[in-house]
Design a protein around this motif. Structure first.
Motif, PDB file in Angstrom:
ATOM      1  N   ASP A  78     -13.124  -2.205 -13.718  1.00 38.70           N
ATOM      2  CA  ASP A  78     -14.076  -0.879 -14.537  1.00 38.70           C
ATOM      3  C   ASP A  78     -13.032   0.465 -13.776  1.00 38.70           C
ATOM      4  OD1 ASP A  78     -15.383  -2.334 -15.928  1.00 38.70           O
ATOM      5  OD2 ASP A  78     -16.729  -2.431 -13.930  1.00 38.70           O
ATOM      6  N   HIS A  79     -11.855   0.144 -12.563  1.00 37.63           N
ATOM      7  CA  HIS A  79     -11.255   1.731 -12.179  1.00 37.63           C
ATOM      8  C   HIS A  79      -9.673   1.450 -13.281  1.00 37.63           C
ATOM      9  CE1 HIS A  79     -14.712   1.123  -9.626  1.00 37.63           C
ATOM     10  NE2 HIS A  79     -14.503   2.180  -9.784  1.00 37.63           N
ATOM     11  N   ILE A  80      -9.294   2.754 -13.132  1.00 42.84           N
ATOM     12  CA  ILE A  80      -7.735   2.729 -13.248  1.00 42.84           C
ATOM     13  C   ILE A  80      -7.082   3.197 -11.370  1.00 42.84           C
ATOM     14  CG2 ILE A  80      -8.521   4.883 -14.012  1.00 42.84           C
ATOM     15  CD1 ILE A  80      -6.074   4.949 -15.853  1.00 42.84           C
ATOM     16  N   PHE A  81      -5.824   2.789 -11.488  1.00 42.89           N
ATOM     17  CA  PHE A  81      -5.526   3.371 -10.538  1.00 42.89           C
ATOM     18  C   PHE A  81      -4.124   4.618 -11.298  1.00 42.89           C
ATOM     19  CE2 PHE A  81      -1.000   3.447  -8.254  1.00 42.89           C
ATOM     20  CZ  PHE A  81      -0.965   2.875  -7.548  1.00 42.89           C
ATOM     21  N   PHE A  82      -4.748   5.667  -9.972  1.00 37.95           N
ATOM     22  CA  PHE A  82      -3.850   6.631 -10.358  1.00 37.95           C
ATOM     23  C   PHE A  82      -2.373   7.265  -9.452  1.00 37.95           C
ATOM     24  CE2 PHE A  82      -4.702  11.624  -9.166  1.00 37.95           C
ATOM     25  CZ  PHE A  82      -3.719  12.117 -10.490  1.00 37.95           C
ATOM     26  N   CYS A  83      -2.309   7.353  -8.108  1.00 40.29           N
ATOM     27  CA  CYS A  83      -0.726   7.109  -6.935  1.00 40.29           C
ATOM     28  C   CYS A  83      -1.397   6.363  -6.218  1.00 40.29           C
ATOM     29  CB  CYS A  83      -1.081   8.756  -7.688  1.00 40.29           C
ATOM     30  SG  CYS A  83      -1.940   9.668  -6.532  1.00 40.29           S
ATOM     31  N   MET A 111      -1.151  -2.621  -9.191  1.00 44.14           N
ATOM     32  CA  MET A 111      -2.032  -2.667  -8.048  1.00 44.14           C
ATOM     33  C   MET A 111      -3.302  -2.718  -7.824  1.00 44.14           C
ATOM     34  SD  MET A 111       1.068  -0.678  -6.053  1.00 44.14           S
ATOM     35  CE  MET A 111      -0.799  -0.494  -4.277  1.00 44.14           C
ATOM     36  N   ARG A 112      -3.785  -2.916  -9.043  1.00 45.64           N
ATOM     37  CA  ARG A 112      -4.993  -3.012  -8.431  1.00 45.64           C
ATOM     38  C   ARG A 112      -5.363  -3.709  -7.884  1.00 45.64           C
ATOM     39  NH1 ARG A 112      -8.026  -2.843 -12.284  1.00 45.64           N
ATOM     40  NH2 ARG A 112      -6.522  -2.669 -14.079  1.00 45.64           N
ATOM     41  N   GLU A 113      -4.766  -4.823  -8.908  1.00 46.97           N
ATOM     42  CA  GLU A 113      -4.793  -6.408  -7.968  1.00 46.97           C
ATOM     43  C   GLU A 113      -4.703  -6.441  -6.470  1.00 46.97           C
ATOM     44  OE1 GLU A 113      -2.250 -10.153  -8.073  1.00 46.97           O
ATOM     45  OE2 GLU A 113      -2.204  -9.081 -10.009  1.00 46.97           O
ATOM     46  N   LEU A 114      -3.706  -6.599  -5.922  1.00 48.22           N
ATOM     47  CA  LEU A 114      -3.053  -6.219  -4.671  1.00 48.22           C
ATOM     48  C   LEU A 114      -4.301  -5.020  -3.907  1.00 48.22           C
ATOM     49  CD1 LEU A 114       0.522  -5.010  -4.631  1.00 48.22           C
ATOM     50  CD2 LEU A 114      -0.284  -7.297  -4.298  1.00 48.22           C
ATOM     51  N   LEU A 115      -4.798  -3.944  -4.500  1.00 43.76           N
ATOM     52  CA  LEU A 115      -5.639  -2.978  -3.261  1.00 43.76           C
ATOM     53  C   LEU A 115      -7.441  -3.765  -3.446  1.00 43.76           C
ATOM     54  CD1 LEU A 115      -4.547   0.048  -4.569  1.00 43.76           C
ATOM     55  CD2 LEU A 115      -4.221  -0.877  -2.124  1.00 43.76           C
ATOM     56  N   GLY A 116      -7.321  -5.025  -4.481  1.00 46.76           N
ATOM     57  CA  GLY A 116      -8.678  -5.231  -4.755  1.00 46.76           C
ATOM     58  C   GLY A 116      -9.304  -4.421  -5.520  1.00 46.76           C
ATOM     59  N   ILE A 117      -8.949  -3.291  -6.272  1.00 47.17           N
ATOM     60  CA  ILE A 117      -9.899  -3.150  -7.120  1.00 47.17           C
ATOM     61  C   ILE A 117     -10.050  -3.581  -8.914  1.00 47.17           C
ATOM     62  CG2 ILE A 117      -9.910  -0.610  -8.821  1.00 47.17           C
ATOM     63  CD1 ILE A 117      -7.781   0.162  -6.411  1.00 47.17           C
ATOM     64  N   ASP A 118     -11.296  -3.529  -8.841  1.00 45.12           N
ATOM     65  CA  ASP A 118     -11.856  -4.048  -9.901  1.00 45.12           C
ATOM     66  C   ASP A 118     -11.079  -3.372 -11.367  1.00 45.12           C
ATOM     67  OD1 ASP A 118     -13.852  -1.663 -10.666  1.00 45.12           O
ATOM     68  OD2 ASP A 118     -14.902  -2.731  -9.536  1.00 45.12           O
ATOM     69  N   GLY A 151       8.581  -1.218 -14.619  1.00 45.73           N
ATOM     70  CA  GLY A 151       7.748  -0.678 -15.328  1.00 45.73           C
ATOM     71  C   GLY A 151       6.687  -2.119 -15.743  1.00 45.73           C
ATOM     72  N   GLU A 152       5.401  -2.394 -15.523  1.00 46.92           N
ATOM     73  CA  GLU A 152       4.679  -3.309 -16.336  1.00 46.92           C
ATOM     74  C   GLU A 152       2.793  -2.949 -15.617  1.00 46.92           C
ATOM     75  OE1 GLU A 152       5.806  -7.530 -16.189  1.00 46.92           O
ATOM     76  OE2 GLU A 152       3.814  -6.819 -14.150  1.00 46.92           O
ATOM     77  N   GLY A 153       2.306  -2.977 -16.787  1.00 45.34           N
ATOM     78  CA  GLY A 153       1.074  -2.629 -16.340  1.00 45.34           C
ATOM     79  C   GLY A 153       0.091  -1.219 -16.402  1.00 45.34           C
ATOM     80  N   MET A 154       1.369  -0.532 -16.877  1.00 44.91           N
ATOM     81  CA  MET A 154       0.861   1.149 -16.401  1.00 44.91           C
ATOM     82  C   MET A 154      -0.047   1.422 -17.473  1.00 44.91           C
ATOM     83  SD  MET A 154       4.721   3.266 -16.903  1.00 44.91           S
ATOM     84  CE  MET A 154       3.931   4.362 -17.065  1.00 44.91           C
ATOM     85  N   GLU A 155      -1.563   2.181 -17.134  1.00 41.83           N
ATOM     86  CA  GLU A 155      -2.778   2.654 -17.141  1.00 41.83           C
ATOM     87  C   GLU A 155      -2.423   3.379 -18.044  1.00 41.83           C
ATOM     88  OE1 GLU A 155      -5.979  -0.036 -15.224  1.00 41.83           O
ATOM     89  OE2 GLU A 155      -4.226   1.376 -13.323  1.00 41.83           O
ATOM     90  N   ILE A 199       4.837   7.176  -8.938  1.00 42.68           N
ATOM     91  CA  ILE A 199       5.856   6.077  -9.574  1.00 42.68           C
ATOM     92  C   ILE A 199       4.996   4.452  -9.357  1.00 42.68           C
ATOM     93  CG2 ILE A 199       6.738   5.901  -6.585  1.00 42.68           C
ATOM     94  CD1 ILE A 199       9.351   5.227  -8.564  1.00 42.68           C
ATOM     95  N   TRP A 200       4.049   4.690  -8.042  1.00 41.12           N
ATOM     96  CA  TRP A 200       3.256   3.285  -8.023  1.00 41.12           C
ATOM     97  C   TRP A 200       2.549   3.016  -9.186  1.00 41.12           C
ATOM     98  CZ3 TRP A 200       3.784  -0.137  -3.924  1.00 41.12           C
ATOM     99  CH2 TRP A 200       3.772   1.224  -2.360  1.00 41.12           C
ATOM    100  N   ALA A 201       2.299   3.994 -10.446  1.00 38.20           N
ATOM    101  CA  ALA A 201       1.216   3.664 -11.533  1.00 38.20           C
ATOM    102  C   ALA A 201       2.614   2.682 -12.190  1.00 38.20           C
ATOM    103  CB  ALA A 201       0.755   5.285 -12.087  1.00 38.20           C
ATOM    104  N   MET A 202       3.267   2.823 -12.311  1.00 35.10           N
ATOM    105  CA  MET A 202       4.459   1.840 -13.213  1.00 35.10           C
ATOM    106  C   MET A 202       4.095   0.267 -12.959  1.00 35.10           C
ATOM    107  SD  MET A 202       7.675   3.415 -11.785  1.00 35.10           S
ATOM    108  CE  MET A 202       8.783   1.908 -13.616  1.00 35.10           C
TER     109      MET A 202
END
Length: 223
Positions: free
Chosen positions: A186-191, A177-184, A72-76, A169-172
């Motif tokens: 200010d948000h946290i990726f969940f699943c 994932m936020r970068e790939l999805l274009g999420i800024d 994992g890398e960049g887990m939030e 598992i994607w949250a690992m």
């Protein structure tokens, strides 16, 4: 299908058929799911629904990331509590054992188990992924609201003959994932949630998932 049938037939499906999902059906489900409850009507969930070439692109990129950083890398957030124990850890281990036993993987077959877990990145063959995220300032009550929304989506999927597998598992690789999805930021990726049609003949979709007895989880007073 009534609610009870949807609840009892729902399971985490880990092998899907090569069968497309109609976007109009997904729009219908997600529109209805907006009726999910949330504290103060905050509706803290946000999501991106991905399929086709866009999903293939994310799949390829996350596989490369997993090779470079397998732990994992960049887990939030922590997917499991560090000190999980008792029946909670027993239940977690029991479902893992049931899953691996179903596909004939022995305890010592580390390579086989890793290969099975790596199928997460292919969404277990599902043609659609629903990636969920929320604002970073949201707290445990709003995360609970997200869970209620996801459960509502899963039950509505069953009503349409579809199945799902929620995948934390994607949250690992949360920040990636936020970068790939274009999420800024200010948000946290969940699943993620794989969505598609269940392969009913696959052993991994048919093993018994243990549940604790009602009395071990629920108490009644005043009755």
């Amino acid at each position: 299908m009534n609610v009870t049938e949807a609840v009892t037939s729902r399971r985490s499906v880990r092998q899907f058929l090569d069968k497309p999902v109609d976007k109009a059906v997904l729009e219908k489900i997600l529109t209805t799911a907006q009726r999910s409850p949330s504290g103060g009507n905050t509706q803290p969930w946000s999501a991106v629904v991905v399929g086709g070439d866009a999903l293939k692109d994310i799949t390829a990129k996350i596989k490369e990331k997993a090779k470079a950083a397998p732990m994992g890398e960049g887990m939030e957030y922590a997917i499991y509590p560090k000190d999980i124990d008792g029946r909670y850890e027993e239940q977690r281990r029991a479902v893992g054992k049931g899953m691996f036993d179903a596909v004939g993987l022995e305890r010592g077959d580390s390579a086989g188990r890793i290969a099975q877990m790596a199928k997460n990145w292919d969404s277990f063959g599902a043609p659609v992924q629903l990636f969920t995220y929320t604002k970073k300032y949201m707290g445990p009550p709003q995360w609970s609201d997200m869970g209620m929304w996801l459960q509502t989506v899963m039950l509505l999927l069953r009503e349409e003959g579809l199945d799902s597998c929620s995948q934390e598992i994607w949250a690992m690789y949360g920040t990636y994932m936020r970068e790939l999805l274009g999420i800024d930021d200010d948000h946290i990726f969940f699943c993620g949630m794989a969505i598609g049609y269940r392969d009913s003949d696959a052993p991994i979709n048919n093993f018994e998932v243990p549940r604790v007895a009602l009395g071990d989880a629920i108490g009644f007073r005043g009755f």
